[in-house]
Design a protein around this motif. Structure first.
Motif, PDB file in Angstrom:
ATOM      1  N   THR A 137      11.192   2.176   4.065  1.00 17.19           N
ATOM      2  CA  THR A 137      12.274   2.691   4.905  1.00 17.19           C
ATOM      3  C   THR A 137      12.653   1.717   6.012  1.00 17.19           C
ATOM      4  O   THR A 137      13.687   1.890   6.661  1.00 17.19           O
ATOM      5  N   SER A 186      13.186   0.971  -3.238  1.00 17.02           N
ATOM      6  CA  SER A 186      12.098   1.748  -3.835  1.00 17.02           C
ATOM      7  C   SER A 186      11.608   1.072  -5.108  1.00 17.02           C
ATOM      8  O   SER A 186      12.401   0.470  -5.853  1.00 17.02           O
ATOM      9  N   THR A 222       6.493   2.785   5.153  1.00 16.41           N
ATOM     10  CA  THR A 222       6.441   3.031   3.710  1.00 16.41           C
ATOM     11  C   THR A 222       6.193   4.503   3.418  1.00 16.41           C
ATOM     12  O   THR A 222       5.531   5.205   4.183  1.00 16.41           O
ATOM     13  N   GLN A 223       6.720   4.939   2.303  1.00 13.46           N
ATOM     14  CA  GLN A 223       6.477   6.293   1.800  1.00 13.46           C
ATOM     15  C   GLN A 223       5.957   6.184   0.376  1.00 13.46           C
ATOM     16  O   GLN A 223       6.502   5.433  -0.433  1.00 13.46           O
ATOM     17  N   ARG A 224       4.898   6.926   0.081  1.00 10.15           N
ATOM     18  CA  ARG A 224       4.279   6.893  -1.246  1.00 10.15           C
ATOM     19  C   ARG A 224       4.399   8.278  -1.883  1.00 10.15           C
ATOM     20  O   ARG A 224       4.112   9.284  -1.250  1.00 10.15           O
ATOM     21  N   ARG A 225       4.800   8.276  -3.152  1.00  7.82           N
ATOM     22  CA  ARG A 225       4.950   9.535  -3.880  1.00  7.82           C
ATOM     23  C   ARG A 225       4.300   9.410  -5.257  1.00  7.82           C
ATOM     24  O   ARG A 225       4.459   8.398  -5.932  1.00  7.82           O
ATOM     25  N   GLN A 233       4.674  13.453  -1.999  1.00 10.06           N
ATOM     26  CA  GLN A 233       3.880  12.724  -1.024  1.00 10.06           C
ATOM     27  C   GLN A 233       2.576  13.470  -0.767  1.00 10.06           C
ATOM     28  O   GLN A 233       2.464  14.668  -1.043  1.00 10.06           O
TER      29      GLN A 233
END
Length: 253
Positions: free
Chosen positions: A158, A167, A140-143, A35
């Protein structure tokens, strides 16, 4: 009779074994990523590639998905869902709806069930229409992921929608426009299922929409997407007036 039962047993066994081998062969572990600023930069580049500014200016859009049709008033967050011969109007924010019953008497429980089903359809079908503009949504999570030597963007939701926790790994072309994604979602037991993102169309407001998603097991198509700056450019009347005029007819779903 015994011969038929034996054939049935062997058929079921063969299907079960094939499904198991397919699962073992195709199932992938969710990749790890980092992240931070680099991931967010790639996300911004992806948004720019599909014309997200034009999407934000889009006030209404219509399209078809399988046997369902939609008109979505993005400004007010209302949508009309037509499925199984019924027309359902829903207020997505307040979770209330109205079933156009054409003179048929519907019990409140039936209306709630129809509105709930329409909402779930909308969650799925609008996500296939344009999930890219949701990659910075709350929850939201961005990687940033190194996928086979190339940068890819892993987005995890999430919260929100009908299936939080899903995902998606976005694989991009040389212009940072999506060419495919791989999915790790709760409704599919196999991780890493891949669908193409191709047959891009530039709609009337300037946003780009992918209308064809190929997978050997199932292909998903977006039919006849039409975008407008205002709802009245799609319809000759306010089709959502019932959501505003007589709230006593609305049901919570």
């Amino acid at each position: 009779m015994l011969k038929k039962l034996k054939i049935l047993f062997l058929s079921v066994l063969a299907i079960g074994l094939s499904s198991f081998l397919l699962y073992v062969y195709m199932d992938e572990v969710l990749p790890k990523g980092e992240q931070g600023e680099a991931a967010d930069k790639l996300a911004d580049q992806m948004l720019s590639a599909i014309g997200d500014e034009a999407w934000q200016r889009t006030g209404a859009i219509s399209w078809a998905y399988e046997d369902r049709t939609y008109v979505w008033d993005k400004k007010r967050h209302f949508t009309k869902v037509v499925y199984e011969g019924r027309e359902v109007l829903i207020d997505i924010n307040d979770r209330v709806g109205y079933v156009v019953a054409n003179g048929e008497e519907l019990a409140e429980a039936d209306q709630k069930a129809l509105c709930e089903k329409a909402w779930r359809y909308w969650c799925n079908d609008s996500f296939w229409l344009n999930p890219i503009s949701k990659i910075f949504d709350s929850g939201t999570q961005r990687r940033l992921v190194n996928w086979q030597g190339e940068e890819a963007l892993l987005v995890t939701y999430t919260s929100g929608g009908a299936t939080p926790g899903d995902s998606y790994l976005w694989l991009l072309d040389e212009n940072n426009r999506p060419k495919s994604w791989k999915m790790w979602v709760s409704i599919i037991p196999v991780g890493g299922l891949k669908f193409s993102w191709d047959s891009w169309e530039t709609l009337e407001t300037g946003v780009q929409i992918s209308t064809h998603h190929f997978n050997p097991l199932r292909t998903i198509r977006i039919h006849e997407p039409v975008a407008a700056f205002h709802l009245n450019q799609l319809t000759n009347r306010d089709i959502f007036a019932l959501l505003l005029s007589d709230t006593s007819q609305l049901v919570n779903y």
